[in-house]
Write a protein that holds these residues in place. Structure first.
Motif, PDB file in Angstrom:
ATOM      1  N   TYR A 167       0.840  -1.195   0.000  1.00  0.00           N
ATOM      2  CA  TYR A 167       0.000   0.000   0.000  1.00  0.00           C
ATOM      3  C   TYR A 167       0.879   1.250   0.000  1.00  0.00           C
ATOM      4  O   TYR A 167       1.749   1.416   0.854  1.00  0.00           O
ATOM      5  N   ALA A 168       0.665   2.122  -0.983  1.00  0.00           N
ATOM      6  CA  ALA A 168       1.361   3.401  -1.063  1.00  0.00           C
ATOM      7  C   ALA A 168       0.645   4.246  -2.109  1.00  0.00           C
ATOM      8  O   ALA A 168      -0.052   3.713  -2.983  1.00  0.00           O
ATOM      9  N   GLU A 169       0.845   5.547  -2.052  1.00  0.00           N
ATOM     10  CA  GLU A 169       0.185   6.427  -3.011  1.00  0.00           C
ATOM     11  C   GLU A 169       0.574   6.066  -4.442  1.00  0.00           C
ATOM     12  O   GLU A 169      -0.279   5.986  -5.334  1.00  0.00           O
ATOM     13  N   ARG A 170       1.854   5.822  -4.675  1.00  0.00           N
ATOM     14  CA  ARG A 170       2.310   5.469  -6.030  1.00  0.00           C
ATOM     15  C   ARG A 170       1.695   4.143  -6.468  1.00  0.00           C
ATOM     16  O   ARG A 170       1.282   3.987  -7.624  1.00  0.00           O
ATOM     17  N   THR A 171       1.653   3.175  -5.563  1.00  0.00           N
ATOM     18  CA  THR A 171       1.072   1.874  -5.898  1.00  0.00           C
ATOM     19  C   THR A 171      -0.378   2.023  -6.343  1.00  0.00           C
ATOM     20  O   THR A 171      -0.796   1.473  -7.367  1.00  0.00           O
ATOM     21  N   LEU A 172      -1.153   2.782  -5.575  1.00  0.00           N
ATOM     22  CA  LEU A 172      -2.566   2.949  -5.893  1.00  0.00           C
ATOM     23  C   LEU A 172      -2.753   3.659  -7.230  1.00  0.00           C
ATOM     24  O   LEU A 172      -3.640   3.305  -8.015  1.00  0.00           O
ATOM     25  N   ASP A 173      -1.913   4.648  -7.499  1.00  0.00           N
ATOM     26  CA  ASP A 173      -1.991   5.340  -8.787  1.00  0.00           C
ATOM     27  C   ASP A 173      -1.702   4.378  -9.939  1.00  0.00           C
ATOM     28  O   ASP A 173      -2.399   4.390 -10.970  1.00  0.00           O
ATOM     29  N   ASP A 174      -0.692   3.547  -9.775  1.00  0.00           N
ATOM     30  CA  ASP A 174      -0.341   2.592 -10.834  1.00  0.00           C
ATOM     31  C   ASP A 174      -1.454   1.580 -11.063  1.00  0.00           C
ATOM     32  O   ASP A 174      -1.748   1.205 -12.209  1.00  0.00           O
ATOM     33  N   ILE A 175      -2.060   1.118  -9.991  1.00  0.00           N
ATOM     34  CA  ILE A 175      -3.140   0.134 -10.120  1.00  0.00           C
ATOM     35  C   ILE A 175      -4.271   0.694 -10.961  1.00  0.00           C
ATOM     36  O   ILE A 175      -4.777   0.026 -11.886  1.00  0.00           O
ATOM     37  N   GLU A 176      -4.669   1.915 -10.671  1.00  0.00           N
ATOM     38  CA  GLU A 176      -5.769   2.512 -11.435  1.00  0.00           C
ATOM     39  C   GLU A 176      -5.352   2.778 -12.875  1.00  0.00           C
ATOM     40  O   GLU A 176      -6.148   2.601 -13.802  1.00  0.00           O
ATOM     41  N   LEU A 177      -4.104   3.200 -13.094  1.00  0.00           N
ATOM     42  CA  LEU A 177      -3.610   3.443 -14.449  1.00  0.00           C
ATOM     43  C   LEU A 177      -3.617   2.160 -15.268  1.00  0.00           C
ATOM     44  O   LEU A 177      -4.040   2.148 -16.441  1.00  0.00           O
ATOM     45  N   ILE A 178      -3.184   1.065 -14.681  1.00  0.00           N
ATOM     46  CA  ILE A 178      -3.127  -0.217 -15.397  1.00  0.00           C
ATOM     47  C   ILE A 178      -4.533  -0.705 -15.724  1.00  0.00           C
ATOM     48  O   ILE A 178      -4.787  -1.226 -16.822  1.00  0.00           O
ATOM     49  N   ARG A 179      -5.441  -0.512 -14.805  1.00  0.00           N
ATOM     50  CA  ARG A 179      -6.830  -0.901 -15.093  1.00  0.00           C
ATOM     51  C   ARG A 179      -7.399  -0.077 -16.239  1.00  0.00           C
ATOM     52  O   ARG A 179      -8.084  -0.612 -17.124  1.00  0.00           O
ATOM     53  N   ARG A 180      -7.130   1.230 -16.247  1.00  0.00           N
ATOM     54  CA  ARG A 180      -7.627   2.080 -17.340  1.00  0.00           C
ATOM     55  C   ARG A 180      -7.012   1.690 -18.677  1.00  0.00           C
ATOM     56  O   ARG A 180      -7.616   1.882 -19.729  1.00  0.00           O
ATOM     57  N   ALA A 181      -5.795   1.113 -18.620  1.00  0.00           N
ATOM     58  CA  ALA A 181      -5.137   0.668 -19.854  1.00  0.00           C
ATOM     59  C   ALA A 181      -5.722  -0.639 -20.375  1.00  0.00           C
ATOM     60  O   ALA A 181      -5.314  -1.113 -21.443  1.00  0.00           O
ATOM     61  N   GLY A 182      -6.643  -1.239 -19.625  1.00  0.00           N
ATOM     62  CA  GLY A 182      -7.314  -2.450 -20.085  1.00  0.00           C
ATOM     63  C   GLY A 182      -6.603  -3.740 -19.739  1.00  0.00           C
ATOM     64  O   GLY A 182      -6.967  -4.797 -20.264  1.00  0.00           O
ATOM     65  N   VAL A 183      -5.599  -3.680 -18.867  1.00  0.00           N
ATOM     66  CA  VAL A 183      -4.887  -4.883 -18.449  1.00  0.00           C
ATOM     67  C   VAL A 183      -5.670  -5.556 -17.331  1.00  0.00           C
ATOM     68  O   VAL A 183      -6.095  -4.897 -16.372  1.00  0.00           O
ATOM     69  N   HIS A 184      -5.859  -6.848 -17.429  1.00  0.00           N
ATOM     70  CA  HIS A 184      -6.621  -7.594 -16.428  1.00  0.00           C
ATOM     71  C   HIS A 184      -5.668  -8.261 -15.437  1.00  0.00           C
ATOM     72  O   HIS A 184      -4.745  -8.973 -15.833  1.00  0.00           O
ATOM     73  N   PHE A 185      -5.886  -8.019 -14.154  1.00  0.00           N
ATOM     74  CA  PHE A 185      -5.078  -8.629 -13.112  1.00  0.00           C
ATOM     75  C   PHE A 185      -5.846  -8.565 -11.800  1.00  0.00           C
ATOM     76  O   PHE A 185      -6.800  -7.790 -11.646  1.00  0.00           O
ATOM     77  N   GLN A 186      -5.433  -9.399 -10.859  1.00  0.00           N
ATOM     78  CA  GLN A 186      -5.964  -9.371  -9.503  1.00  0.00           C
ATOM     79  C   GLN A 186      -4.892  -8.792  -8.587  1.00  0.00           C
ATOM     80  O   GLN A 186      -3.701  -9.109  -8.738  1.00  0.00           O
ATOM     81  N   TRP A 187      -5.328  -7.977  -7.624  1.00  0.00           N
ATOM     82  CA  TRP A 187      -4.377  -7.290  -6.760  1.00  0.00           C
ATOM     83  C   TRP A 187      -4.467  -7.819  -5.338  1.00  0.00           C
ATOM     84  O   TRP A 187      -5.551  -7.903  -4.761  1.00  0.00           O
ATOM     85  N   LEU A 188      -3.317  -8.176  -4.773  1.00  0.00           N
ATOM     86  CA  LEU A 188      -3.192  -8.516  -3.358  1.00  0.00           C
ATOM     87  C   LEU A 188      -2.412  -7.399  -2.674  1.00  0.00           C
ATOM     88  O   LEU A 188      -1.282  -7.097  -3.063  1.00  0.00           O
ATOM     89  N   CYS A 189      -3.010  -6.797  -1.668  1.00  0.00           N
ATOM     90  CA  CYS A 189      -2.434  -5.638  -0.993  1.00  0.00           C
ATOM     91  C   CYS A 189      -1.735  -6.057   0.295  1.00  0.00           C
ATOM     92  O   CYS A 189      -2.317  -6.765   1.124  1.00  0.00           O
TER      93      CYS A 189
END
Length: 327
Positions: free
Chosen positions: A118-140
């Motif tokens: 968990y970190a601000e950069r991590t959360l930003d990247d997660i949302e960016l990757i989802r918007r890019a259409g990449v499918h993945f599951q996230w474990l925090c």
């Protein structure tokens, strides 16, 4: 013919030395040298070869199916476990755009789950990757200060992980301080968000305690090395202490025995001892094979991957696919 001047010769030699240095650093990056050990269709041919890779075997984590190889977040966010300079190089390399491409490579190679902190950069990247259409599951994985900031659990959950685990260093600190109720309250708070509850630990005794007392958790994250062992305990074992983090081979055997004995699924990390293992092609195969043979069929491995010096994602995925097929 162009003849470099003395200062130009110095510059060229410096550049050659720099390239040589980073080529050597490649050997320290987890999972780099698998190439020949992987199946032929997952060599270092890049993303195009990865697109044809079949899905990796999966294990059940609650209602979710996660691949037996999970990509970790440490290399992406500079947690090198070596030194600050190498950590900064990792941070500089992993721009948001490169992180998107890394997760896209994972999807192509058949890896469907990403574990990071968990970190601000991590959360930003997660949302960016989802918007890019990449499918993945996230474990925090939480931060070591979540006992003082438990409200961050709800904030993490709002970003839709499939599971959240308090940081192992925090769990073990509370264990040593006889503050298990504080840890249990954090686990209850995670449960209340509706995501899976994880427990991360470097100390196998904490996993054993949770299993014996039947704590309300869905999975364990198990470090192969007891890195959070108090220094005085290390000193009793070793006498004079060397500098830096300590990785004892006996710790790996102890944790993997616990992983094999517990009922719940385990996600095993530090499989390559944060790059201290033998990172030759044969060495990585041996480390992966050793772990896969010792853990349960319902368990998985978390491995950090770094694409600067080669396609670690395709190579590691190919190796795990190959090793799982032999079992």
């Amino acid at each position: 013919m162009f003849q470099p001047q003395p200062n130009e010769t110095t510059r060229l030699n410096t550049e050659q030395n720099r390239r040589s240095f980073f080529q050597q650093m490649a050997g320290m990056s987890a999972g780099l040298a698998v190439a020949a050990a992987a199946s032929p269709d997952t060599g270092a041919a890049g993303a195009e070869a990865s697109t044809s890779a079949p899905p990796l075997p999966t294990v059940a984590l609650g209602p979710h199916k996660v691949t037996r190889l999970i990509i970790g977040g440490n290399p992406i966010y500079g947690h090198s476990h070596f030194n600050r300079l190498y950590g900064q190089h990792l941070i500089d390399y992993h721009t948001p755009e490169r992180v998107v491409e890394l997760l896209r490579a994972c999807e192509a190679a058949g890896i469907n789950t990403w574990q990071n902190s968990y970190a601000e950069r991590t959360l930003d990247d997660i949302e960016l990757i989802r918007r890019a259409g990449v499918h993945f599951q996230w474990l925090c994985l939480g931060k070591p200060d979540w006992d003082a900031h438990p409200d961050r659990i709800e904030h993490a959950a709002s970003h839709r992980p499939i599971g959240i685990a308090p940081h192992g260093a925090l769990a073990e600190k509370l264990h040593r301080q006889d503050k298990i109720p504080v840890l249990l309250d954090l686990l209850k708070r995670i449960r209340s968000t509706g995501v899976l509850v994880g427990l991360s630990a470097h100390n196998p005794a904490l996993i054993e305690l949770a299993e014996e007392q039947r704590w309300d958790v869905d999975y364990y994250m198990c470090c192969q090395y007891y890195l959070t062992r108090p220094r005085e305990e290390f000193q009793k074992i070793l006498g004079a202490l060397p500098m830096g983090e300590l990785y004892l081979p006996s710790d790996r055997d102890r944790m993997l025995d616990v992983v094999r004995a517990v009922r719940k699924p385990c996600l095993v990390y530090k499989v390559l001892a944060a790059g201290r293992a033998n990172l030759s092609s044969a060495g990585i195969r041996e480390a992966f094979q050793f772990t896969l043979q010792r853990i349960k069929p319902s368990d998985a491995m978390i491995v950090g991957m770094f694409q600067e010096f080669g396609d670690q994602v395709a190579m590691n995925a190919g190796l795990v696919r190959q090793l799982c097929a032999k079992r």
